[in-house]
Enzyme design. Structure first.
Site, PDB file in Angstrom:
ATOM      1  N   ASP A  66       0.850  -1.188   0.000  1.00  0.00           N
ATOM      2  CA  ASP A  66       0.000   0.000   0.000  1.00  0.00           C
ATOM      3  C   ASP A  66       0.885   1.237   0.000  1.00  0.00           C
ATOM      4  O   ASP A  66       2.029   1.199   0.416  1.00  0.00           O
ATOM      5  CB  ASP A  66      -0.878   0.048   1.254  1.00  0.00           C
ATOM      6  CG  ASP A  66      -1.731  -1.190   1.396  1.00  0.00           C
ATOM      7  OD1 ASP A  66      -2.094  -1.748   0.345  1.00  0.00           O
ATOM      8  OD2 ASP A  66      -2.001  -1.593   2.533  1.00  0.00           O
TER       9      ASP A  66
ATOM     10  N   ASP B  79       1.884   8.133   8.397  1.00  0.00           N
ATOM     11  CA  ASP B  79       2.013   6.717   8.777  1.00  0.00           C
ATOM     12  C   ASP B  79       3.378   6.484   9.392  1.00  0.00           C
ATOM     13  O   ASP B  79       3.525   5.799  10.393  1.00  0.00           O
ATOM     14  CB  ASP B  79       1.977   5.779   7.561  1.00  0.00           C
ATOM     15  CG  ASP B  79       0.724   5.857   6.771  1.00  0.00           C
ATOM     16  OD1 ASP B  79       0.146   6.946   6.729  1.00  0.00           O
ATOM     17  OD2 ASP B  79       0.325   4.829   6.202  1.00  0.00           O
TER      18      ASP B  79
ATOM     19  N   GLU C 140       2.235  -3.036  10.974  1.00  0.00           N
ATOM     20  CA  GLU C 140       1.753  -3.226   9.609  1.00  0.00           C
ATOM     21  C   GLU C 140       2.700  -2.594   8.596  1.00  0.00           C
ATOM     22  O   GLU C 140       2.758  -2.986   7.439  1.00  0.00           O
ATOM     23  CB  GLU C 140       0.355  -2.620   9.474  1.00  0.00           C
ATOM     24  CG  GLU C 140      -0.397  -3.161   8.282  1.00  0.00           C
ATOM     25  CD  GLU C 140      -1.105  -2.075   7.535  1.00  0.00           C
ATOM     26  OE1 GLU C 140      -1.032  -2.060   6.293  1.00  0.00           O
ATOM     27  OE2 GLU C 140      -1.730  -1.224   8.191  1.00  0.00           O
ATOM     28  N   GLU C 141       3.463  -1.619   9.060  1.00  0.00           N
ATOM     29  CA  GLU C 141       4.377  -0.909   8.166  1.00  0.00           C
ATOM     30  C   GLU C 141       5.719  -1.608   7.968  1.00  0.00           C
ATOM     31  O   GLU C 141       6.527  -1.149   7.181  1.00  0.00           O
ATOM     32  CB  GLU C 141       4.637   0.511   8.695  1.00  0.00           C
ATOM     33  CG  GLU C 141       3.404   1.385   8.812  1.00  0.00           C
ATOM     34  CD  GLU C 141       2.742   1.655   7.474  1.00  0.00           C
ATOM     35  OE1 GLU C 141       3.384   1.492   6.423  1.00  0.00           O
ATOM     36  OE2 GLU C 141       1.550   2.015   7.490  1.00  0.00           O
TER      37      GLU C 141
ATOM     38  N   ASP D 237      -1.161  -1.386  13.978  1.00  0.00           N
ATOM     39  CA  ASP D 237      -1.318  -0.702  12.696  1.00  0.00           C
ATOM     40  C   ASP D 237      -1.272   0.778  13.050  1.00  0.00           C
ATOM     41  O   ASP D 237      -2.217   1.312  13.634  1.00  0.00           O
ATOM     42  CB  ASP D 237      -2.663  -1.084  12.055  1.00  0.00           C
ATOM     43  CG  ASP D 237      -2.824  -0.469  10.681  1.00  0.00           C
ATOM     44  OD1 ASP D 237      -2.016   0.407  10.327  1.00  0.00           O
ATOM     45  OD2 ASP D 237      -3.766  -0.849   9.969  1.00  0.00           O
TER      46      ASP D 237
ATOM     47  N   LEU E  24      -1.336   3.754  11.530  1.00  0.00           N
ATOM     48  CA  LEU E  24      -2.310   4.717  11.015  1.00  0.00           C
ATOM     49  C   LEU E  24      -3.161   4.042   9.942  1.00  0.00           C
ATOM     50  O   LEU E  24      -2.812   4.046   8.765  1.00  0.00           O
ATOM     51  CB  LEU E  24      -1.600   5.951  10.463  1.00  0.00           C
ATOM     52  CG  LEU E  24      -2.360   7.250  10.665  1.00  0.00           C
ATOM     53  CD1 LEU E  24      -2.730   7.492  12.115  1.00  0.00           C
ATOM     54  CD2 LEU E  24      -1.566   8.424  10.157  1.00  0.00           C
ATOM     55  N   ASP E  25      -4.254   3.468  10.402  1.00  0.00           N
ATOM     56  CA  ASP E  25      -5.126   2.739   9.499  1.00  0.00           C
ATOM     57  C   ASP E  25      -6.083   3.703   8.797  1.00  0.00           C
ATOM     58  O   ASP E  25      -6.536   4.672   9.401  1.00  0.00           O
ATOM     59  CB  ASP E  25      -5.925   1.714  10.320  1.00  0.00           C
ATOM     60  CG  ASP E  25      -6.710   0.797   9.428  1.00  0.00           C
ATOM     61  OD1 ASP E  25      -6.088   0.105   8.617  1.00  0.00           O
ATOM     62  OD2 ASP E  25      -7.947   0.778   9.521  1.00  0.00           O
TER      63      ASP E  25
ATOM     64  N   GLU F 172      -5.363  -5.788  12.232  1.00  0.00           N
ATOM     65  CA  GLU F 172      -6.680  -5.158  12.088  1.00  0.00           C
ATOM     66  C   GLU F 172      -7.799  -6.067  12.606  1.00  0.00           C
ATOM     67  O   GLU F 172      -8.523  -5.722  13.537  1.00  0.00           O
ATOM     68  CB  GLU F 172      -6.934  -4.804  10.615  1.00  0.00           C
ATOM     69  CG  GLU F 172      -5.952  -3.775  10.084  1.00  0.00           C
ATOM     70  CD  GLU F 172      -6.076  -3.510   8.581  1.00  0.00           C
ATOM     71  OE1 GLU F 172      -6.267  -2.357   8.194  1.00  0.00           O
ATOM     72  OE2 GLU F 172      -5.971  -4.472   7.794  1.00  0.00           O
TER      73      GLU F 172
END
Ligand code: AFP
Length: 349
Positions: A70, A76, A99-100, A121, A123-124, A285
């Protein structure tokens, strides 16, 4: 009326609430309490940046892609770093995963490791940033299970039912932190004037039945016919089953799930022909949000079983998600299993 009479009965800060919760466990070392404090502090710093994002030149692309491919925006990166920096040196965490980041994030050798594992996560919903729409941070905490001093991948790949705490921060019209340690769900609103999260939603309960469905319908053409049948069905007119239902979709899981917690209904991100496991990541998530949803009296499934029972095989594993009011989840499950009369009808046509 005197000023004492008009004051609220009791103002509970997140610190007070976490401490009160800890007092219920006389053997608690206080590490989890402090870990949650640290997260609340990181949340305040991220909230501050999110709020001035339009003013500073912090918006825009960082020119990187995260491990799931993404697009990554600067905020983020900022959020990711702040959560790490709030926790890396505290001696409370043995390993982290974000997640990053493609791989697990070890605690630097110079710092002591603790007994907890943090997955997050940072900054979702970040594709909403430029539109000033709500975004969020999601966190999931497990106990370390591996033997050595330092945490490993095995510690991160635990099923969701082993979480000791999970929650999210919603950066919306106001900033809210919602969390569970397995004894219900509490929500706090950030009072910017005093810089404190104040208990605003004690004991959150999701209504058993909702009137809202939430899904990205752009994917309709790729869905299984049973998912399509469900979404067609919720739009039909039938008072007895509270239809038609209203559609609401922000495209930011934290915001869509938060609304579902407040008003009831169903949030879903099904698998499809294009992406058989959907888009959402199990560990960062689906699993933490499923823990919150279940603790609020709702349900969360991957279409068949509980999301909290899924065995994680890899850090960035994805899973289909259906979560929300108990009745709504059980209804969609009947569609997916083919038991619902409306799907049986479809099969005979
Ligand atoms: P971004 O962080 O790229 O905006 O993705 C957000 C997200 O992971 C989750 O928060 C949403 O529920 C979901 O993706 C939205 O995905 P679609 O854009 O495919 O509807």
């Amino acid at each position: 009326m005197t000023s004492q009479e008009s004051a609220p009965a009791r103002l509970v800060t997140i610190e007070r609430h976490i401490l009160d919760e800890q007092a219920k466990f006389p053997d608690a070392s206080g590490d989890l309490t402090n870990l949650l404090y640290d997260l609340a502090l990181a949340a305040k710093i991220i909230a501050r940046e999110v709020n001035k994002a339009g003013l500073l030149d912090i918006l825009g692309k960082a020119g990187l892609n995260n491990s799931s491919g993404d697009e990554v925006k600067k905020l983020d990166v900022f959020a990711d770093r702040w959560i790490y920096r709030a926790l890396d040196h505290t001696g409370r965490v043995a390993v982290m995963a974000s997640e990053e980041s493609e791989a697990i994030i070890p605690i630097p050798e110079k710092f002591r490791c603790g007994k907890y594992v943090l997955l997050f996560d940072p900054l979702d919903g970040s594709s909403n940033i430029d539109a000033n729409a709500p975004i969020g941070t999601i966190f999931s905490i497990h106990k370390k299970i591996s033997k050595g001093e330092r945490g490993t991948l095995q510690d991160c790949l635990q099923p969701g039912h082993r979480q000791v705490a999970a929650g999210y921060v919603l950066y919306g019209t106001s900033t809210m932190l919602v969390y569970t340690t397995g004894a219900g769900v509490a929500g706090f609103t950030l009072d910017r004037s005093i810089g404190e999260f104040i208990l605003s939603h004690p004991n959150i309960r999701v209504p058993e039945r909702g009137k809202i469905y939430s899904v990205n319908e752009q994917n309709t053409i790729y869905w299984d016919p049973r998912v399509r049948a469900y979404v067609d069905w919720v739009k039909q007119d039938d008072k007895a089953t509270q239809r038609p239902r209203a559609a609401r979709y922000i495209g930011s899981m934290v915001a869509d799930v938060h609304r579902t917690l407040m008003y009831g209904g169903l949030f879903m991100y099904p698998g499809s022909r294009k992406d058989p496991k959907g888009k959402l990541r199990l560990l960062y998530e689906a699993s933490p949000m499923a823990f919150v949803m279940e603790q609020a009296g709702g349900a969360a499934i991957d279409g068949e079983g509980r999301i909290l029972d899924i065995e994680a095989r890899e850090l960035h594993q994805r899973t289909p998600v259906y979560m929300g009011s108990k009745d709504d989840v059980s209804e969609v499950r009947q569609f997916l299993s083919g038991e619902h009369p409306a799907v049986r009808e479809l099969a005979t046509r």
